[in-house]
Design a protein around this motif. Sequence first.
Motif, PDB file in Angstrom:
ATOM      1  N   THR A  76       5.327   9.523   1.742  1.00 39.28           N
ATOM      2  CA  THR A  76       5.755  10.814   1.213  1.00 39.28           C
ATOM      3  C   THR A  76       7.266  10.831   0.966  1.00 39.28           C
ATOM      4  N   THR A  77       8.030  10.159   1.833  1.00 42.19           N
ATOM      5  CA  THR A  77       9.478  10.075   1.619  1.00 42.19           C
ATOM      6  C   THR A  77       9.788   9.253   0.376  1.00 42.19           C
ATOM      7  N   LEU A  78       9.078   8.141   0.191  1.00 42.54           N
ATOM      8  CA  LEU A  78       9.264   7.341  -1.023  1.00 42.54           C
ATOM      9  C   LEU A  78       8.903   8.142  -2.266  1.00 42.54           C
ATOM     10  N   MET A  79       7.904   8.961  -2.163  1.00 47.76           N
ATOM     11  CA  MET A  79       7.503   9.815  -3.271  1.00 47.76           C
ATOM     12  C   MET A  79       8.639  10.769  -3.642  1.00 47.76           C
ATOM     13  N   GLN A  80       9.242  11.399  -2.651  1.00 50.28           N
ATOM     14  CA  GLN A  80      10.354  12.319  -2.922  1.00 50.28           C
ATOM     15  C   GLN A  80      11.582  11.572  -3.438  1.00 50.28           C
ATOM     16  N   LEU A  81      11.785  10.339  -2.977  1.00 46.02           N
ATOM     17  CA  LEU A  81      12.903   9.542  -3.464  1.00 46.02           C
ATOM     18  C   LEU A  81      12.722   9.208  -4.938  1.00 46.02           C
ATOM     19  N   PHE A 129       0.835  -1.199   0.000  1.00 52.01           N
ATOM     20  CA  PHE A 129       0.000   0.000   0.000  1.00 52.01           C
ATOM     21  C   PHE A 129       0.871   1.250   0.000  1.00 52.01           C
ATOM     22  N   VAL A 130       1.933   1.253   0.803  1.00 52.67           N
ATOM     23  CA  VAL A 130       2.810   2.413   0.907  1.00 52.67           C
ATOM     24  C   VAL A 130       3.443   2.738  -0.446  1.00 52.67           C
ATOM     25  N   THR A 131       3.983   1.723  -1.113  1.00 51.25           N
ATOM     26  CA  THR A 131       4.629   1.953  -2.408  1.00 51.25           C
ATOM     27  C   THR A 131       3.614   2.350  -3.482  1.00 51.25           C
ATOM     28  N   ALA A 132       2.457   1.701  -3.477  1.00 47.78           N
ATOM     29  CA  ALA A 132       1.435   2.039  -4.472  1.00 47.78           C
ATOM     30  C   ALA A 132       0.912   3.454  -4.255  1.00 47.78           C
ATOM     31  N   TYR A 133       0.733   3.831  -3.002  1.00 48.35           N
ATOM     32  CA  TYR A 133       0.234   5.176  -2.693  1.00 48.35           C
ATOM     33  C   TYR A 133       1.238   6.237  -3.133  1.00 48.35           C
ATOM     34  N   SER A 134       2.532   5.991  -2.881  1.00 47.49           N
ATOM     35  CA  SER A 134       3.552   6.969  -3.267  1.00 47.49           C
ATOM     36  C   SER A 134       3.644   7.101  -4.783  1.00 47.49           C
ATOM     37  N   ARG A 135       3.534   5.986  -5.505  1.00 49.81           N
ATOM     38  CA  ARG A 135       3.568   6.050  -6.969  1.00 49.81           C
ATOM     39  C   ARG A 135       2.363   6.815  -7.506  1.00 49.81           C
ATOM     40  N   ALA A 136       1.197   6.570  -6.925  1.00 49.93           N
ATOM     41  CA  ALA A 136      -0.008   7.265  -7.374  1.00 49.93           C
ATOM     42  C   ALA A 136       0.102   8.768  -7.131  1.00 49.93           C
ATOM     43  N   LYS A 137       0.664   9.158  -6.003  1.00 49.37           N
ATOM     44  CA  LYS A 137       0.819  10.578  -5.703  1.00 49.37           C
ATOM     45  C   LYS A 137       1.796  11.244  -6.663  1.00 49.37           C
ATOM     46  N   ILE A 189      -7.409   8.850   6.858  1.00 51.62           N
ATOM     47  CA  ILE A 189      -7.036   8.355   8.186  1.00 51.62           C
ATOM     48  C   ILE A 189      -8.265   8.028   9.019  1.00 51.62           C
ATOM     49  N   ARG A 190      -9.307   8.840   8.907  1.00 52.01           N
ATOM     50  CA  ARG A 190     -10.517   8.598   9.695  1.00 52.01           C
ATOM     51  C   ARG A 190     -11.387   7.501   9.100  1.00 52.01           C
ATOM     52  N   ALA A 191     -11.219   7.229   7.801  1.00 53.32           N
ATOM     53  CA  ALA A 191     -12.070   6.232   7.153  1.00 53.32           C
ATOM     54  C   ALA A 191     -11.514   4.818   7.271  1.00 53.32           C
ATOM     55  N   LEU A 192     -10.188   4.675   7.324  1.00 51.05           N
ATOM     56  CA  LEU A 192      -9.569   3.353   7.301  1.00 51.05           C
ATOM     57  C   LEU A 192      -8.644   3.170   8.490  1.00 51.05           C
ATOM     58  N   HIS A 193      -8.487   1.911   8.882  1.00 51.23           N
ATOM     59  CA  HIS A 193      -7.571   1.586   9.979  1.00 51.23           C
ATOM     60  C   HIS A 193      -6.289   1.006   9.391  1.00 51.23           C
ATOM     61  N   PHE A 194      -5.188   1.683   9.606  1.00 48.97           N
ATOM     62  CA  PHE A 194      -3.873   1.224   9.148  1.00 48.97           C
ATOM     63  C   PHE A 194      -2.818   1.968   9.956  1.00 48.97           C
ATOM     64  N   PRO A 195      -1.578   1.492   9.989  1.00 52.77           N
ATOM     65  CA  PRO A 195      -0.531   2.219  10.715  1.00 52.77           C
ATOM     66  C   PRO A 195      -0.346   3.607  10.120  1.00 52.77           C
ATOM     67  N   ARG A 196      -0.493   4.629  10.918  1.00 49.74           N
ATOM     68  CA  ARG A 196      -0.429   5.996  10.411  1.00 49.74           C
ATOM     69  C   ARG A 196       0.959   6.365   9.898  1.00 49.74           C
ATOM     70  N   ALA A 197       1.971   5.641  10.321  1.00 50.75           N
ATOM     71  CA  ALA A 197       3.322   5.894   9.814  1.00 50.75           C
ATOM     72  C   ALA A 197       3.416   5.636   8.314  1.00 50.75           C
ATOM     73  N   SER A 198       2.445   4.926   7.764  1.00 55.60           N
ATOM     74  CA  SER A 198       2.431   4.686   6.318  1.00 55.60           C
ATOM     75  C   SER A 198       2.423   5.997   5.541  1.00 55.60           C
ATOM     76  N   MET A 199       1.800   7.039   6.091  1.00 56.52           N
ATOM     77  CA  MET A 199       1.663   8.294   5.371  1.00 56.52           C
ATOM     78  C   MET A 199       2.994   9.034   5.234  1.00 56.52           C
ATOM     79  N   PRO A 200       3.719   9.336   6.331  1.00 54.32           N
ATOM     80  CA  PRO A 200       5.010  10.010   6.143  1.00 54.32           C
ATOM     81  C   PRO A 200       6.038   9.151   5.426  1.00 54.32           C
ATOM     82  N   VAL A 201       5.985   7.827   5.611  1.00 54.17           N
ATOM     83  CA  VAL A 201       6.917   6.960   4.877  1.00 54.17           C
ATOM     84  C   VAL A 201       6.637   7.024   3.377  1.00 54.17           C
TER      85      VAL A 201
END
Length: 304
Positions: A149-154, A52-60, A135-147
């Motif tokens: 964003t870093t992958l996106m910048q990378l 999810f983290v990698t897919a989200y960063s690619r989509a962004k 964040i309010r709609a789904l339950h997942f580790p919130r650290a996924s979001m800043p991680v």
Amino acid sequence: MSLHLDESPAARLAPDQGLSAQELAAKYGLAVSGARPHLREYVRQLWARRHFVTAYSRAKVHAQYTQAKLGQLWQVMTPLLNAGVYYLIFGLLLGTSRGVDDYIPFLVTGVFIFTFTQSSVLAGVKAISGNLGLIRALHFPRASMPVSTTLMQLQQLLMSMTVLITIVIMWGEVPRLSWLLAIPALLLQSIFNAGMAMAMARLGSKITDLAQLMPFILRTWMYTSGVMYSLSAKLGNAPHIVKLLLEINPAAVYIDLMRFALIDSFTSAQLPSHVWVMAAGWALLAGVGGFIYFWKAEEEYGRG
């Protein structure tokens, strides 16, 4: 002959009478909704969401420039235009290019590497406050979001690296084994950036004005990181404490390592002592410290 009558609901609940809410929850295996998991369990949950983290960063990344006619070309053009402005002001007008060999590759490397950290920190500030609906709609580790964003910048930096390598080659540099040092340098910087992004995400979720303040802080950080000038050349007669503080500056450390890897004229004599130890130390301190600091407030994100 005897008749067996079912117990009434009140009778069935009788054994639970007198128990506190905590005792009832423990008895029936109930847990607090959104409670912070233990650190080891939190790491496991975050790793389970890696796709999810990698897919989200690619989509962004793909969605960031959809409204611009040049599209993702702006990922490369923005730092290049910044480098051009800095060259005009600092290199030509202020003369910081004097005494610096291969100033164009020197400057472009500094701008690209610092932009990676700068963009990661700025995106981290809004990682929670800018995604409250998700964040309010789904339950997942919130650290996924800043991680993410870093992958996106990378990903954006890796695209820019092709331009950087082209510029370095145009200025007469020949690919050599030292270029491989760019890989561990980028890895350590990515860990540092992720930790910074997580720390800033927690602060940004509570301090709404932080997003307005950070550009000024980051601009000051850039001017003290040797992006446009050589720190080793400017610090010759500086007080020892000032020289030490600027040399251990994490942004300057990662910029120097990338310059050392790619530019032949940037030698080990221009590097501060124990530079790799400092790079690893900053990555460990920011990566682990930022992660724990963010995890401590896990159950607070998205509330209020």
